[in-house]
Design a protein around this motif. Structure first.
Motif, PDB file in Angstrom:
ATOM      1  N   THR A   1      12.447  44.171  40.055  1.00 40.49           N
ATOM      2  CA  THR A   1      13.673  44.216  39.247  1.00 40.49           C
ATOM      3  C   THR A   1      13.387  44.458  37.770  1.00 40.49           C
ATOM      4  OG1 THR A   1      13.666  41.818  38.951  1.00 40.49           O
ATOM      5  CG2 THR A   1      14.916  42.685  40.832  1.00 40.49           C
ATOM      6  N   GLY A   2      12.145  44.582  37.421  1.00 41.05           N
ATOM      7  CA  GLY A   2      11.787  44.812  36.021  1.00 41.05           C
ATOM      8  C   GLY A   2      10.590  43.986  35.629  1.00 41.05           C
ATOM      9  N   GLY A   3      10.153  44.188  34.423  1.00 43.77           N
ATOM     10  CA  GLY A   3       8.963  43.504  33.940  1.00 43.77           C
ATOM     11  C   GLY A   3       9.190  42.082  33.472  1.00 43.77           C
ATOM     12  N   TRP A   4      10.452  41.659  33.416  1.00 43.62           N
ATOM     13  CA  TRP A   4      10.747  40.328  32.895  1.00 43.62           C
ATOM     14  C   TRP A   4      10.039  39.239  33.699  1.00 43.62           C
ATOM     15  CZ3 TRP A   4      12.944  36.430  35.707  1.00 43.62           C
ATOM     16  CH2 TRP A   4      13.550  36.791  36.912  1.00 43.62           C
ATOM     17  N   LEU A   5       9.994  39.371  35.033  1.00 38.43           N
ATOM     18  CA  LEU A   5       9.363  38.338  35.860  1.00 38.43           C
ATOM     19  C   LEU A   5       7.859  38.313  35.625  1.00 38.43           C
ATOM     20  CD1 LEU A   5       9.609  36.105  37.940  1.00 38.43           C
ATOM     21  CD2 LEU A   5       9.370  37.835  39.728  1.00 38.43           C
ATOM     22  N   HIS A   6       7.263  39.479  35.475  1.00 37.03           N
ATOM     23  CA  HIS A   6       5.825  39.539  35.199  1.00 37.03           C
ATOM     24  C   HIS A   6       5.518  38.872  33.855  1.00 37.03           C
ATOM     25  CE1 HIS A   6       5.165  42.229  38.616  1.00 37.03           C
ATOM     26  NE2 HIS A   6       6.296  42.801  38.252  1.00 37.03           N
ATOM     27  N   ALA A   7       6.341  39.151  32.858  1.00 34.14           N
ATOM     28  CA  ALA A   7       6.158  38.527  31.540  1.00 34.14           C
ATOM     29  C   ALA A   7       6.348  37.016  31.633  1.00 34.14           C
ATOM     30  CB  ALA A   7       7.126  39.138  30.530  1.00 34.14           C
ATOM     31  N   LYS A   8       7.363  36.590  32.384  1.00 33.60           N
ATOM     32  CA  LYS A   8       7.620  35.164  32.547  1.00 33.60           C
ATOM     33  C   LYS A   8       6.419  34.487  33.208  1.00 33.60           C
ATOM     34  CE  LYS A   8      10.081  31.746  35.156  1.00 33.60           C
ATOM     35  NZ  LYS A   8      10.781  31.455  36.376  1.00 33.60           N
ATOM     36  N   LEU A   9       5.889  35.091  34.259  1.00 29.91           N
ATOM     37  CA  LEU A   9       4.752  34.500  34.962  1.00 29.91           C
ATOM     38  C   LEU A   9       3.511  34.445  34.072  1.00 29.91           C
ATOM     39  CD1 LEU A   9       5.254  35.992  38.522  1.00 29.91           C
ATOM     40  CD2 LEU A   9       5.778  33.665  37.730  1.00 29.91           C
ATOM     41  N   ALA A  10       3.342  35.444  33.202  1.00 34.88           N
ATOM     42  CA  ALA A  10       2.231  35.412  32.248  1.00 34.88           C
ATOM     43  C   ALA A  10       2.407  34.240  31.278  1.00 34.88           C
ATOM     44  CB  ALA A  10       2.151  36.732  31.489  1.00 34.88           C
ATOM     45  N   LEU A  11       3.632  34.019  30.818  1.00 31.69           N
ATOM     46  CA  LEU A  11       3.895  32.891  29.921  1.00 31.69           C
ATOM     47  C   LEU A  11       3.701  31.562  30.644  1.00 31.69           C
ATOM     48  CD1 LEU A  11       6.971  34.191  27.913  1.00 31.69           C
ATOM     49  CD2 LEU A  11       4.635  33.875  27.085  1.00 31.69           C
ATOM     50  N   VAL A  12       4.075  31.505  31.914  1.00 30.13           N
ATOM     51  CA  VAL A  12       3.860  30.285  32.695  1.00 30.13           C
ATOM     52  C   VAL A  12       2.364  30.003  32.819  1.00 30.13           C
ATOM     53  CG1 VAL A  12       4.110  29.231  34.992  1.00 30.13           C
ATOM     54  CG2 VAL A  12       6.059  30.382  33.935  1.00 30.13           C
ATOM     55  N   ALA A  13       1.561  31.045  33.016  1.00 27.42           N
ATOM     56  CA  ALA A  13       0.102  30.861  33.073  1.00 27.42           C
ATOM     57  C   ALA A  13      -0.416  30.296  31.753  1.00 27.42           C
ATOM     58  CB  ALA A  13      -0.580  32.185  33.405  1.00 27.42           C
ATOM     59  N   LEU A  14       0.090  30.800  30.638  1.00 25.48           N
ATOM     60  CA  LEU A  14      -0.311  30.270  29.329  1.00 25.48           C
ATOM     61  C   LEU A  14       0.184  28.836  29.138  1.00 25.48           C
ATOM     62  CD1 LEU A  14       0.317  33.407  27.090  1.00 25.48           C
ATOM     63  CD2 LEU A  14      -1.891  32.437  27.786  1.00 25.48           C
ATOM     64  N   LEU A  15       1.359  28.541  29.672  1.00 30.43           N
ATOM     65  CA  LEU A  15       1.901  27.187  29.584  1.00 30.43           C
ATOM     66  C   LEU A  15       1.038  26.211  30.392  1.00 30.43           C
ATOM     67  CD1 LEU A  15       4.255  25.641  28.311  1.00 30.43           C
ATOM     68  CD2 LEU A  15       5.553  26.068  30.399  1.00 30.43           C
ATOM     69  N   ILE A  16       0.549  26.655  31.536  1.00 32.50           N
ATOM     70  CA  ILE A  16      -0.374  25.824  32.321  1.00 32.50           C
ATOM     71  C   ILE A  16      -1.643  25.571  31.510  1.00 32.50           C
ATOM     72  CG2 ILE A  16      -1.840  25.783  34.388  1.00 32.50           C
ATOM     73  CD1 ILE A  16       0.466  27.377  35.785  1.00 32.50           C
ATOM     74  N   ALA A  17      -2.137  26.592  30.821  1.00 31.74           N
ATOM     75  CA  ALA A  17      -3.317  26.412  29.967  1.00 31.74           C
ATOM     76  C   ALA A  17      -3.030  25.380  28.867  1.00 31.74           C
ATOM     77  CB  ALA A  17      -3.737  27.747  29.356  1.00 31.74           C
ATOM     78  N   TYR A  18      -1.837  25.435  28.279  1.00 35.70           N
ATOM     79  CA  TYR A  18      -1.456  24.450  27.260  1.00 35.70           C
ATOM     80  C   TYR A  18      -1.431  23.049  27.872  1.00 35.70           C
ATOM     81  CZ  TYR A  18       1.300  22.032  23.704  1.00 35.70           C
ATOM     82  OH  TYR A  18       1.729  21.140  22.753  1.00 35.70           O
ATOM     83  N   HIS A  19      -0.874  22.942  29.067  1.00 34.42           N
ATOM     84  CA  HIS A  19      -0.819  21.665  29.781  1.00 34.42           C
ATOM     85  C   HIS A  19      -2.245  21.110  29.959  1.00 34.42           C
ATOM     86  CE1 HIS A  19       0.815  18.903  32.958  1.00 34.42           C
ATOM     87  NE2 HIS A  19      -0.419  19.017  33.417  1.00 34.42           N
ATOM     88  N   LEU A  20      -3.162  21.970  30.380  1.00 37.06           N
ATOM     89  CA  LEU A  20      -4.547  21.546  30.585  1.00 37.06           C
ATOM     90  C   LEU A  20      -5.220  21.181  29.260  1.00 37.06           C
ATOM     91  CD1 LEU A  20      -5.560  24.119  33.332  1.00 37.06           C
ATOM     92  CD2 LEU A  20      -4.978  21.693  33.635  1.00 37.06           C
ATOM     93  N   MET A  21      -4.862  21.880  28.183  1.00 33.58           N
ATOM     94  CA  MET A  21      -5.365  21.517  26.855  1.00 33.58           C
ATOM     95  C   MET A  21      -4.886  20.116  26.466  1.00 33.58           C
ATOM     96  SD  MET A  21      -4.895  25.106  24.790  1.00 33.58           S
ATOM     97  CE  MET A  21      -5.111  24.330  23.198  1.00 33.58           C
ATOM     98  N   CYS A  22      -3.649  19.812  26.798  1.00 31.24           N
ATOM     99  CA  CYS A  22      -3.125  18.462  26.545  1.00 31.24           C
ATOM    100  C   CYS A  22      -3.940  17.430  27.316  1.00 31.24           C
ATOM    101  CB  CYS A  22      -1.656  18.367  26.953  1.00 31.24           C
ATOM    102  SG  CYS A  22      -0.502  19.170  25.836  1.00 31.24           S
ATOM    103  N   GLY A  23      -4.272  17.760  28.572  1.00 32.59           N
ATOM    104  CA  GLY A  23      -5.083  16.850  29.379  1.00 32.59           C
ATOM    105  C   GLY A  23      -6.469  16.644  28.798  1.00 32.59           C
ATOM    106  N   ALA A  24      -7.071  17.715  28.289  1.00 35.99           N
ATOM    107  CA  ALA A  24      -8.392  17.602  27.669  1.00 35.99           C
ATOM    108  C   ALA A  24      -8.319  16.740  26.410  1.00 35.99           C
ATOM    109  CB  ALA A  24      -8.939  18.988  27.343  1.00 35.99           C
ATOM    110  N   GLN A  25      -7.253  16.921  25.630  1.00 32.90           N
ATOM    111  CA  GLN A  25      -7.093  16.120  24.422  1.00 32.90           C
ATOM    112  C   GLN A  25      -6.858  14.658  24.777  1.00 32.90           C
ATOM    113  OE1 GLN A  25      -7.766  17.284  21.360  1.00 32.90           O
ATOM    114  NE2 GLN A  25      -7.710  15.116  20.906  1.00 32.90           N
TER     115      GLN A  25
END
Length: 142
Positions: A79-103
């Motif tokens: 349906t467009g690139g919006w879902l791909h972009a959203k999933l990329a941001l979700v991957a980065l958000l998971i990385a942020y979550h893991l950074m919080c865990g490391a901190q």
């Protein structure tokens, strides 16, 4: 009907996850500012319970319900690139979550080397993710 239930559960899980993503770095601000051992110990408990009891289960639920919705409607990928972009941001958000865990682990070992000012800025990161993800899902600009 199943799809709508999954969407509702996905949104509920997102809200719970973001509540933790907004609050944990704020706890880091106060923890970094604390000067007495009882306060530091209290923050360690609060941070651990928030991360393990709310944030991580909410993240997992968000991912499960989101993946289930995609499995039920794989046409979303075309349906467009919006879902791909959203999933990329979700991957980065998971990385942020893991950074919080490391901190959190650094604080638990009394090895924090960052100031409360750093955490005040760090606390703003999930807001940017939320804005971008909601705009992508609602507006679907591409």
């Amino acid at each position: 009907m199943l799809y709508l239930w999954l969407k509702a559960l996905h949104i509920i899980a997102i809200v719970c996850w973001f509540a933790g993503l907004f609050y944990l770095p704020r706890l880091f601000v106060y923890h970094a500012m604390s000067e007495d051992q009882p306060s530091r110990e209290r923050f360690k408990v609060m941070e651990r319970k928030l991360y393990r009891g709310i944030m991580t289960p909410s993240m997992i639920a968000t991912l499960i319900f989101g993946a289930w919705m995609i499995a039920l409607n794989p046409a979303l990928f075309s349906t467009g690139g919006w879902l791909h972009a959203k999933l990329a941001l979700v991957a980065l958000l998971i990385a942020y979550h893991l950074m919080c865990g490391a901190q959190l682990k650094r604080f638990a070992r009394d090895e924090n080397s960052r100031s409360h000012v750093f955490y005040r800025w760090f606390n703003e990161v999930p807001v940017l993710f939320l804005l971008a993800i909601v705009i992508l899902v609602v507006v679907r600009p591409f």
